[in-house]
Structure formats: C-alpha cells, structure tokens
Scaffold this active site. Structure first.
Site, PDB file in Angstrom:
ATOM      1  N   LYS A  98       0.864  -1.191   0.000  1.00  0.00           N
ATOM      2  CA  LYS A  98       0.000   0.000   0.000  1.00  0.00           C
ATOM      3  C   LYS A  98       0.898   1.238   0.000  1.00  0.00           C
ATOM      4  O   LYS A  98       1.088   1.910   1.020  1.00  0.00           O
ATOM      5  CB  LYS A  98      -0.972  -0.039   1.187  1.00  0.00           C
ATOM      6  CG  LYS A  98      -2.212   0.816   0.948  1.00  0.00           C
ATOM      7  CD  LYS A  98      -3.355   0.412   1.835  1.00  0.00           C
ATOM      8  CE  LYS A  98      -4.505   1.395   1.804  1.00  0.00           C
ATOM      9  NZ  LYS A  98      -5.119   1.618   0.497  1.00  0.00           N
ATOM     10  N   LEU A 131      -4.109  -5.103  -4.304  1.00  0.00           N
ATOM     11  CA  LEU A 131      -4.002  -4.863  -2.869  1.00  0.00           C
ATOM     12  C   LEU A 131      -4.882  -5.870  -2.119  1.00  0.00           C
ATOM     13  O   LEU A 131      -6.046  -6.046  -2.489  1.00  0.00           O
ATOM     14  CB  LEU A 131      -4.459  -3.434  -2.545  1.00  0.00           C
ATOM     15  CG  LEU A 131      -4.210  -3.051  -1.089  1.00  0.00           C
ATOM     16  CD1 LEU A 131      -2.750  -2.659  -0.893  1.00  0.00           C
ATOM     17  CD2 LEU A 131      -5.120  -1.930  -0.640  1.00  0.00           C
TER      18      LEU A 131
HETATM   19  N1  PDD Z   1      -7.854   2.336  -1.066  1.00  0.00           N
HETATM   20  N2  PDD Z   1      -7.208  -1.730  -3.997  1.00  0.00           N
HETATM   21  C1  PDD Z   1      -6.626  -0.538  -4.007  1.00  0.00           C
HETATM   22  C2  PDD Z   1      -5.674  -0.227  -5.115  1.00  0.00           C
HETATM   23  C3  PDD Z   1      -6.896   0.396  -3.002  1.00  0.00           C
HETATM   24  O1  PDD Z   1      -6.272   1.588  -3.020  1.00  0.00           O
HETATM   25  C4  PDD Z   1      -7.832   0.070  -1.993  1.00  0.00           C
HETATM   26  C5  PDD Z   1      -8.172   1.002  -0.876  1.00  0.00           C
HETATM   27  C6  PDD Z   1      -8.433  -1.195  -2.018  1.00  0.00           C
HETATM   28  C7  PDD Z   1      -9.413  -1.655  -0.960  1.00  0.00           C
HETATM   29  O2  PDD Z   1      -8.749  -1.936   0.256  1.00  0.00           O
HETATM   30  P1  PDD Z   1      -9.498  -1.805   1.655  1.00  0.00           P
HETATM   31  O3  PDD Z   1     -10.704  -2.653   1.565  1.00  0.00           O
HETATM   32  O4  PDD Z   1      -8.523  -2.323   2.639  1.00  0.00           O
HETATM   33  O5  PDD Z   1      -9.854  -0.357   1.848  1.00  0.00           O
HETATM   34  C8  PDD Z   1      -8.090  -2.087  -3.033  1.00  0.00           C
HETATM   35  C9  PDD Z   1      -8.023   3.292   0.004  1.00  0.00           C
HETATM   36  C10 PDD Z   1      -9.380   3.318   0.618  1.00  0.00           C
HETATM   37  C11 PDD Z   1      -7.508   4.629  -0.454  1.00  0.00           C
HETATM   38  O6  PDD Z   1      -6.493   4.636  -1.126  1.00  0.00           O
HETATM   39  O7  PDD Z   1      -8.094   5.666  -0.110  1.00  0.00           O
END
Ligand code: PDD
Length: 307
Positions: A167, A223
């Site tokens: 991330k 991710l």
């Molecule tokens: N983004 N894939 C990507 C590329 C992401 O950036 C995100 C989340 C997710 C979903 O992950 P999660 O369920 O853990 O939020 C999948 C966050 C919310 C952001 O960048 O603001």
C-alpha cells in the site's frame, strides 16, 4: 473563506460539523492541520517513498484495526523499513483522531514515509527517522440513489508497477486512472492487465455469475483489501457460494453483477461498465444480500460486539 474550505470543497481531514481545523498527528504530537508541516526533503515528497493505510471507524471504534496494522507492517517490511511503533502502541495514537466525529462514520488516514533526507539520492541514507502522519476524515454518506441505480465504472489499462500488494503512497497511475474514469463519467476505473481485471484504482473487484461471487486471488497484482476479506468472510458465514479466480475482461463484461469494495466505498454495485450495462442495469440480488449482511456487521461493530 473558512479554514478547511477551498473552492467549495471540504478538505479531506475536516469534518465540517465538528471541527474547522482538526487536530492531526505528526511525529508523536497532536497539532492543528493548518500547522502540520513536513520538510520538502521528506522522502515521501521527493520519491513517494512511503506507505499508508485508510482505517474506517464506526460508532467510535476502528474497524479491523489489527488487520490494517498487519497490512501496514507487511507494506513496511516489503520496502525494507522497520515499523516505527509496535502494533499495540497504535490504538492509543489513532483513537484521539476519531473522537471529534462523535461516533459518526469516519476514517483515519495513516502515512509513514522513510523520513527527511539530508540530500536527494534514490538510495536512502542510513538512520533516517520515519515521518508518521495521521488524520481523521469524515466518510461522506454515499448518495442513497447509488445503491438503487448502481454506479458507472470504466475499464482502463493497469499501468501500475509489479508490487500492487504494497500500500504505497506512490499513486500516480491510480490518479491517472481515476482522472480518465472521471472524464468518462465513471466513479471508478477497473484496471485491466494482460486481458484480466485486477481491481479498481482504489478498490477491489467482485463479479457475480450464476449466483457465485468471484474475486481475483491475492497476488502482487492487487491490494489485499480488508473489505474484500470481510466480504468473503460474510459470504462464508451466510453460505453464499464464492471463488477466488482470475477474471478475464470478457467474463467481467458478461457478469450478472459487478461490485467494488473498499474501506470508504464499502460494497458498491456497478451497473454500467464503459458503454454497456451490467445484468439488468440495477443492483442485483446478491448485492442486496451482501449489503444487508455488511450493514448488520457495521451495526455490531458500533455495539462493540465484533471488530
Ligand atoms: N484504497 N485496492 C486498491 C488499489 C486500493 O487503493 C484500496 C483502498 C483497495 C481496498 O482496500 P481496503 O478494503 O482495505 O480499503 C483495493 C483506500 C481506501 C484509499 O487509497 O483511499
């Protein structure tokens, strides 16, 4: 113009109802957002050399905090950084940031960069002190009609790198994808790599075919979303058939239902993809079931019965 407002847009981190210049966390101190500054030699600024998390909170409780912190540690380890704090030290640092929201849905943005460099060099100098920044933000209540009509998404080439499981704050390809989606009237971009749909620019992807939920398996190409894991957990719990399988673009286009999941979007139905409709152009039966299960789960978090 009030602090925290810019050209009619509420700056992220500001809950307009509770605080105009909220306290944020920077390197061990709480201070007003307007006073929180990072030197330009910070490697996050120069190289995008850092990682982040977005952790939702419901009823004043941080959702799946342990899972978010484990993913944070995995991201740090992948980029060769030691965690600046032990996992059990984070809750006390982050909880004050959600208190001003009085139990309303909100999230904490947590970012760690490799720190302030003495000079610009791709190779990090030894002994840098990481920069740790965190702020609370309101999660805007989505327009309820979105759940009646569904959203539009567009497909675009996945231009990102080979470690999308980290991330990383380096989000230029995701920003470009969202700009493209926005120009085409889409809420999100679904990324296509080698003929397969991997995930959204900031969300994970699910399709439903013949009642079965399908999401791509975890790999370096996407991710490992915390919301994705919860949706699979809820599917297991409620006996909804599911599989973790690669999703070819044709399969995506022929899906009965398409959903996007993320900490801030939760589970969002997609009913228009590029210039076509998905299913019968309205959120499908599996979505309505999952939305109900998700809402019930959130309610249990608010009551402190689950995390
Ligand atoms: N983004 N894939 C990507 C590329 C992401 O950036 C995100 C989340 C997710 C979903 O992950 P999660 O369920 O853990 O939020 C999948 C966050 C919310 C952001 O960048 O603001």
């Amino acid at each position: 113009m009030a602090a925290g407002q810019r050209r009619g847009v509420t700056v992220a981190g500001v809950n307009p109802e509770s605080a105009v210049d909220p306290k944020v966390y920077l390197n061990g101190r709480y201070l007003p957002l307007s006073e929180a500054c990072v030197p330009v030699m910070d490697r996050g600024f120069l190289f995008g050399d850092g990682v982040y998390e977005v952790i939702p909170a419901y009823g004043g409780r941080l959702f799946r905090l342990h899972e978010h912190l484990e993913r944070l540690e995995a991201s740090l380890q992948a980029i060769g950084m030691a965690p600046p704090l032990a996992i059990d030290a984070w809750p006390a640092r982050l909880t004050p940031l959600i208190e001003p929201f009085d139990g309303a849905d909100c999230s904490v943005y947590l970012q760690i960069t490799r720190g302030v460099a003495p000079y610009r060099d791709h190779l990090p100098s030894a002994g840098l002190t990481p920069t740790v920044f965190a702020m609370g933000s309101a999660i805007p209540t989505p327009n309820p009609t979105l759940f009646e009509t569904g959203a539009r998404a567009v497909t675009t080439e996945d231009l990102r790198w080979g470690r999308c499981d980290i991330k990383a704050i380096t989000l230029l390809a995701a920003v470009m994808a969202r700009l493209e989606a926005n120009e085409k009237g889409g809420l999100e971009a679904i990324l296509i790599r080698d003929g397969f749909a991997t995930e959204g620019a900031a969300s994970n992807l699910f399709v439903v075919r013949d009642g079965r939920l399908i999401t791509p398996p975890k790999s370096r190409l996407l991710l490992p979303g915390i919301t994705r894991d919860l949706v699979l957990e809820l599917a297991r719990l409620h006996d909804l058939p599911y599989a973790e399988e690669a999703i070819p673009l044709d399969y995506l286009r022929q899906a009965d239902e398409v959903w996007l999941t993320s900490s801030t979007k939760e589970v969002l139905p997609v009913t228009r993809l590029d210039d076509q409709t998905i299913g019968n152009a309205s959120p499908g039966p599996r979505f309505r079931q999952m939305r109900q299960h998700y809402a019930t789960y959130k309610e249990r978090i608010r009551r402190g019965e689950v995390v």
